[in-house]
Design a protein around this motif. Structure first.
Motif, PDB file in Angstrom:
ATOM      1  N   ILE A  16     -44.235  11.423   8.555  1.00  0.00           N
ATOM      2  CA  ILE A  16     -43.495  12.535   9.181  1.00  0.00           C
ATOM      3  C   ILE A  16     -42.043  12.142   9.417  1.00  0.00           C
ATOM      4  O   ILE A  16     -41.121  12.904   9.118  1.00  0.00           O
ATOM      5  CB  ILE A  16     -44.174  12.978  10.489  1.00  0.00           C
ATOM      6  N   MET A  20     -39.469  14.372   7.521  1.00  0.00           N
ATOM      7  CA  MET A  20     -38.708  15.343   8.311  1.00  0.00           C
ATOM      8  C   MET A  20     -37.295  14.869   8.656  1.00  0.00           C
ATOM      9  O   MET A  20     -36.368  15.666   8.693  1.00  0.00           O
ATOM     10  CB  MET A  20     -39.452  15.672   9.614  1.00  0.00           C
ATOM     11  N   GLU A  46     -39.703  18.509  17.441  1.00  0.00           N
ATOM     12  CA  GLU A  46     -40.143  18.687  16.051  1.00  0.00           C
ATOM     13  C   GLU A  46     -41.298  17.749  15.707  1.00  0.00           C
ATOM     14  O   GLU A  46     -42.256  18.150  15.045  1.00  0.00           O
ATOM     15  CB  GLU A  46     -38.981  18.485  15.085  1.00  0.00           C
ATOM     16  N   ALA A  50     -45.118  18.839  14.735  1.00  0.00           N
ATOM     17  CA  ALA A  50     -45.718  18.380  13.482  1.00  0.00           C
ATOM     18  C   ALA A  50     -47.047  17.676  13.734  1.00  0.00           C
ATOM     19  O   ALA A  50     -48.025  17.902  13.014  1.00  0.00           O
ATOM     20  CB  ALA A  50     -44.752  17.453  12.740  1.00  0.00           C
ATOM     21  N   ARG A  54     -50.703  18.985  12.414  1.00  0.00           N
ATOM     22  CA  ARG A  54     -51.480  18.162  11.483  1.00  0.00           C
ATOM     23  C   ARG A  54     -52.755  17.582  12.094  1.00  0.00           C
ATOM     24  O   ARG A  54     -53.725  17.363  11.388  1.00  0.00           O
ATOM     25  CB  ARG A  54     -50.622  17.031  10.927  1.00  0.00           C
TER      26      ARG A  54
END
Length: 83
Positions: A16, A20, A46, A50, A54
């Protein structure tokens, strides 16, 4: 969306961060403090979103700032196992 049980939390968090926030893979190391990786409030939000998307696991800002990557991953592993 969920991940496979075999994917480690460290690998997931690292992926991630790299995906990201475009961190170089060599900077995403287990002993690094999360606050050094997610340096502002927007990044924290963020990353939390995420992880929730997930894994279905909620995390708070304090966890994302106080722990190392390895420690934070251990917290996530424990929550994943407890579900």
């Amino acid at each position: 969306m969920t991940t496979s049980a075999e994917e480690s939390s460290v690998d997931l968090i690292g992926a991630i961060l790299i995906e990201m926030f475009e961190f170089p893979a060599e900077e995403v190391q287990g002993g690094v403090l999360m606050r050094d990786l997610v340096t502002d409030s927007l990044m924290v939000v963020e990353l939390a979103i995420a992880l929730h998307e997930r894994l279905g696991i909620k995390v708070d800002e304090e966890e994302l700032r106080a722990l190392t990557l390895d420690e934070f991953a251990a917290v996530l592993d424990a929550r994943r196992t407890a579900r």
